[in-house]
Design a protein around this motif. Structure first.
Motif, mmCIF file in Angstrom:
data_model
loop_
_atom_site.group_PDB
_atom_site.id
_atom_site.type_symbol
_atom_site.label_atom_id
_atom_site.label_comp_id
_atom_site.label_asym_id
_atom_site.label_seq_id
_atom_site.Cartn_x
_atom_site.Cartn_y
_atom_site.Cartn_z
ATOM 1 N N LEU A 1 -17.810 12.106 -21.060
ATOM 2 C CA LEU A 1 -17.343 13.505 -21.079
ATOM 3 C C LEU A 1 -16.431 13.803 -22.264
ATOM 4 O O LEU A 1 -16.016 14.943 -22.449
ATOM 5 C CB LEU A 1 -16.563 13.819 -19.790
ATOM 6 C CG LEU A 1 -17.279 13.613 -18.456
ATOM 7 C CD1 LEU A 1 -16.350 13.955 -17.306
ATOM 8 C CD2 LEU A 1 -18.525 14.505 -18.383
ATOM 9 N N SER A 2 -16.105 12.758 -23.029
ATOM 10 C CA SER A 2 -15.142 12.881 -24.146
ATOM 11 C C SER A 2 -13.866 13.590 -23.710
ATOM 12 O O SER A 2 -13.403 14.532 -24.358
ATOM 13 C CB SER A 2 -15.732 13.677 -25.313
ATOM 14 O OG SER A 2 -16.905 13.131 -25.728
ATOM 15 N N THR A 3 -13.313 13.144 -22.600
ATOM 16 C CA THR A 3 -12.065 13.777 -22.133
ATOM 17 C C THR A 3 -11.228 12.781 -21.323
ATOM 18 O O THR A 3 -11.783 11.822 -20.772
ATOM 19 C CB THR A 3 -12.355 15.006 -21.241
ATOM 20 O OG1 THR A 3 -11.115 15.597 -20.844
ATOM 21 C CG2 THR A 3 -13.135 14.645 -19.994
ATOM 22 N N ASP A 4 -9.921 13.015 -21.286
ATOM 23 C CA ASP A 4 -9.107 12.253 -20.348
ATOM 24 C C ASP A 4 -8.484 13.198 -19.314
ATOM 25 O O ASP A 4 -7.525 12.851 -18.638
ATOM 26 C CB ASP A 4 -8.034 11.414 -21.063
ATOM 27 C CG ASP A 4 -7.102 12.265 -21.894
ATOM 28 O OD1 ASP A 4 -7.235 13.512 -21.850
ATOM 29 O OD2 ASP A 4 -6.238 11.691 -22.581
ATOM 30 N N ASP A 5 -9.059 14.384 -19.206
ATOM 31 C CA ASP A 5 -8.549 15.362 -18.237
ATOM 32 C C ASP A 5 -8.840 14.887 -16.805
ATOM 33 O O ASP A 5 -10.002 14.747 -16.417
ATOM 34 C CB ASP A 5 -9.229 16.712 -18.500
ATOM 35 C CG ASP A 5 -8.873 17.734 -17.422
ATOM 36 O OD1 ASP A 5 -7.800 17.574 -16.803
ATOM 37 O OD2 ASP A 5 -9.672 18.661 -17.192
ATOM 38 N N PRO A 6 -7.787 14.632 -16.023
ATOM 39 C CA PRO A 6 -7.989 14.091 -14.672
ATOM 40 C C PRO A 6 -8.954 14.929 -13.824
ATOM 41 O O PRO A 6 -9.769 14.371 -13.087
ATOM 42 C CB PRO A 6 -6.594 14.095 -14.060
ATOM 43 C CG PRO A 6 -5.668 14.016 -15.215
ATOM 44 C CD PRO A 6 -6.349 14.731 -16.344
ATOM 45 N N LEU A 7 -8.869 16.239 -13.979
ATOM 46 C CA LEU A 7 -9.726 17.089 -13.159
ATOM 47 C C LEU A 7 -11.198 16.896 -13.511
ATOM 48 O O LEU A 7 -12.058 16.784 -12.625
ATOM 49 C CB LEU A 7 -9.306 18.556 -13.354
ATOM 50 C CG LEU A 7 -9.708 19.481 -12.224
ATOM 51 C CD1 LEU A 7 -9.085 19.036 -10.909
ATOM 52 C CD2 LEU A 7 -9.278 20.925 -12.553
ATOM 53 N N ALA A 8 -11.487 16.833 -14.802
ATOM 54 C CA ALA A 8 -12.877 16.637 -15.252
ATOM 55 C C ALA A 8 -13.389 15.277 -14.763
ATOM 56 O O ALA A 8 -14.539 15.156 -14.331
ATOM 57 C CB ALA A 8 -12.938 16.726 -16.773
ATOM 58 N N ILE A 9 -12.500 14.282 -14.811
ATOM 59 C CA ILE A 9 -12.908 12.931 -14.373
ATOM 60 C C ILE A 9 -13.180 12.936 -12.867
ATOM 61 O O ILE A 9 -14.159 12.364 -12.392
ATOM 62 C CB ILE A 9 -11.816 11.901 -14.763
ATOM 63 C CG1 ILE A 9 -11.784 11.801 -16.286
ATOM 64 C CG2 ILE A 9 -12.079 10.543 -14.139
ATOM 65 C CD1 ILE A 9 -10.519 11.220 -16.840
ATOM 66 N N ARG A 10 -12.351 13.642 -12.138
ATOM 67 C CA ARG A 10 -12.571 13.764 -10.683
ATOM 68 C C ARG A 10 -13.862 14.530 -10.401
ATOM 69 O O ARG A 10 -14.610 14.159 -9.504
ATOM 70 C CB ARG A 10 -11.394 14.475 -10.024
ATOM 71 C CG ARG A 10 -10.178 13.567 -9.905
ATOM 72 C CD ARG A 10 -9.127 14.233 -9.082
ATOM 73 N NE ARG A 10 -7.970 13.350 -8.906
ATOM 74 C CZ ARG A 10 -7.044 13.542 -7.997
ATOM 75 N NH1 ARG A 10 -7.098 14.559 -7.189
ATOM 76 N NH2 ARG A 10 -6.029 12.706 -7.896
ATOM 77 N N ASN A 11 -14.106 15.582 -11.172
ATOM 78 C CA ASN A 11 -15.348 16.345 -10.947
ATOM 79 C C ASN A 11 -16.582 15.479 -11.167
ATOM 80 O O ASN A 11 -17.634 15.723 -10.592
ATOM 81 C CB ASN A 11 -15.404 17.575 -11.857
ATOM 82 C CG ASN A 11 -14.468 18.661 -11.346
ATOM 83 O OD1 ASN A 11 -14.129 18.668 -10.157
ATOM 84 N ND2 ASN A 11 -14.032 19.546 -12.218
ATOM 85 N N ALA A 12 -16.418 14.443 -12.005
ATOM 86 C CA ALA A 12 -17.548 13.530 -12.253
ATOM 87 C C ALA A 12 -17.560 12.380 -11.242
ATOM 88 O O ALA A 12 -18.359 11.444 -11.362
ATOM 89 C CB ALA A 12 -17.466 12.994 -13.675
ATOM 90 N N GLY A 13 -16.647 12.422 -10.260
ATOM 91 C CA GLY A 13 -16.683 11.434 -9.175
ATOM 92 C C GLY A 13 -16.009 10.113 -9.486
ATOM 93 O O GLY A 13 -16.217 9.123 -8.779
ATOM 94 N N ALA A 14 -15.179 10.068 -10.532
ATOM 95 C CA ALA A 14 -14.465 8.815 -10.837
ATOM 96 C C ALA A 14 -12.970 8.991 -10.542
ATOM 97 O O ALA A 14 -12.526 10.072 -10.146
ATOM 98 C CB ALA A 14 -14.690 8.428 -12.287
ATOM 99 N N ILE A 15 -12.201 7.916 -10.741
ATOM 100 C CA ILE A 15 -10.769 7.945 -10.403
ATOM 101 C C ILE A 15 -9.962 7.984 -11.697
ATOM 102 O O ILE A 15 -9.996 7.019 -12.477
ATOM 103 C CB ILE A 15 -10.393 6.710 -9.550
ATOM 104 C CG1 ILE A 15 -11.225 6.696 -8.253
ATOM 105 C CG2 ILE A 15 -8.898 6.700 -9.245
ATOM 106 C CD1 ILE A 15 -11.034 5.460 -7.390
#
Ligand code: BYC
Length: 474
Positions: free
Chosen positions: A266-280
């Protein structure tokens, strides 16, 4: 002595030669099995699980693999072989013969130590009993059950000592080990951490990394004991314990690895984006780490402890790896502590080394904890991110000892309770963190498949592939 599997209770202590003891333990055995059925892993009791069982205590036989239904696991009594030349390694009686029986004056104290150790073993099984249905893979499911059956065996190890060396008191204590329960309002487990619920696999990995590591250091201290049967029991338990910490270490490593993959995609470290992708996201991981590390620090007891001083003086409980120290009497040295001054600051105090033995052990533990963090941070660094996982200060969120109840930042800076309350959700899992982690917990049962929040392990168990059918679900 090799392990006798012909007896109802497998053992390498020649149990058959002591009919009274054998009968007493055979009487306790159905109580244990009933406890396992009621409070051990929920369901899965008819599944065939690829487990290791000890057939001897040496390098060749301590891990023999095969499919077993958990209730058929051969829980037994295994002590390391006796070293006839072993001498007391520390304290006032340094250099004298170790004890094969308990000196009367130490009976109550040793019983208390053995009961405390024993209490943690079934407690951890109780804490983990609901995790089976949400395992991220059947590789992980198998590891959970391996840990659970071995904690059950470690309970047997302590119950054997109670029955064999403490007479009626010991038998009563053995019964009570099955009567206290993790989180029970009336009869909780003895030590705080073992009453914390473990509802998700991130907590399970944190627990096996941080809390099982307390087990390692406490067992190392007891493996130094002058009471030789206790020392030999703990020496063998340590062999099994290593796998439990491996489960935590590699579990967290795989979570970090998966998160980094998603960050890259996702080229991001945004916690919300990472959560939306189902990771921690890594900050959530850090908050779980803060919780379990600080809780586990309490398990070492108070920084200044007259109990610890007398355990050491009397040769009951030594320092982990006592041989690494030059002075095994430790009567003339002191230990420098930084303590709260009661006015929002700190003060330095020198205390006799013997009174600081809990702190000596805790410091060795902290250094051992750092090893995993270095490895996980290397992954993060290699992926080109600036985030680093860190261990909070040993003052942070303590309930036991001099820092107990003193509010501090994760760096150990004393702050007011109001300031702590205002920032708590930055430092510890919030309700929404916990709800998010729980939402990820969906069992995955096809061999080789993994939940989306965790990477596959590098290798399988006992040279089998990762997609091996580690648990045959019926
Ligand atoms: N929660 O002088 P103090 C494992 C009690 S984990 C509640 O500061 P002491 C495993 C303490 O008992 C390893 N109470 O401490 C891991 C004492 O009570 P009494 C378990 C606590 O006595 C994962 C009082 O406070 N093994 O194997 O020097 C899965 C004052 O104590 C806590 C052991 O712990 C707490 N956190 O040392 C499965 C080894 N901390 O006696 C398994 C045996 C302290 O005044 N236990 N207290 O009523 C010991 O060696 C020591 O008892 C302790 C504390 C290290 C626990």
């Amino acid at each position: 002595m090799s392990i006798n599997y012909q007896d109802r209770i497998p053992n390498n202590v020649d149990l058959g030669s002591n009919r009274t003891l054998q009968r007493a333990l055979e009487h306790w055995q159905p109580e244990f099995l009933k406890w396992w059925e009621e409070l051990g892993p929920k369901d899965f009791q008819v599944a065939d699980v690829y487990l290791r069982t000890a057939t001897s205590v040496d390098a060749k036989g301590w891990a023999t693999y095969g499919y077993v239904r958990m209730p058929d696991y051969r829980w037994g009594i295994f002590l390391n072989d006796r070293d006839p030349n072993r001498r007391i390694g520390f304290g006032d009686s340094y250099g004298q013969d170790v004890w094969q029986q308990i000196p009367g004056e130490y009976r109550a104290t040793l019983r208390r130590l053995i009961v405390t150790q024993g209490d943690t073993e079934p407690a951890s099984v109780e804490q983990q009993r609901m995790l089976g249905h949400t395992a991220p893979s059947i590789y992980d499911l198998r590891n959970l059950f391996q840990v659970n059956v071995e904690e059950g065996r470690h309970l047997w190890a302590m119950v054997y000592l109670l029955h064999a060396y403490f007479g009626r008191d010991g038998r009563e204590e053995a019964e009570e080990l099955l009567e206290r329960h993790s989180g029970d309002a009336d009869k909780p487990r003895i030590l705080g951490t073992f009453n914390e619920p473990i509802r998700d696999w991130l907590s399970f990995f944190m627990f096996t990394y941080f809390t099982d590591r307390d087990g390692k250091f406490q067992l190392k201290s007891l493996a130094e004991s002058s009471f030789d049967p206790l020392a030999r029991t703990c020496q063998f338990m340590l062999t099994e314990e290593a796998h439990h910490m491996f489960v935590g270490d590699t579990g967290i490593n795989r979570v970090v690895k998966r998160t980094l993959e998603v960050m890259k995609e996702l080229s991001t470290d945004d916690p919300l984006a990472i959560r939306n992708a189902g990771a921690i996201d890594l900050p959530t991981l850090q908050r779980y780490l803060n919780f379990w590390f600080s809780s586990s620090l309490d398990l070492f007891g108070s920084e200044t402890s007259s109990n610890a001083a007398s355990y050491f003086a009397n040769g009951l409980k030594g320092r982990p790896d006592e041989a690494q120290y030059e002075d095994h009497i430790a009567i003339e040295q002191s230990y420098a502590l930084e303590l709260p001054d009661g006015q929002g600051g700190t003060k330095s105090e020198n205390i006799p080394l013997r009174n600081a033995m809990n702190e000596v052990t805790r410091s060795s533990y902290v250094r051992d904890c750092e090893i995993g963090l270095k490895r996980w941070n290397r992954l993060i660094e290699k992926a080109g991110h600036g985030f680093r996982l860190t261990l909070p200060s040993t003052r942070f969120r303590r309930s036991i000892g001099n820092w107990g109840g003193v509010s501090t930042t994760p760096k150990g800076q004393p702050i007011s309770a109001e300031q702590f309350g205002a920032r708590q959700n930055e430092w510890l899992p919030s309700d929404s963190d916990r709800a998010y982690i729980l939402s990820l917990m969906q069992g995955v049962s096809a061999p080789g498949k993994m939940a989306a929040w965790i990477a596959p392990p590098d290798r399988g168990i006992n040279n089998n592939p990762v997609d091996y059918e580690y648990v045959k679900l019926q």
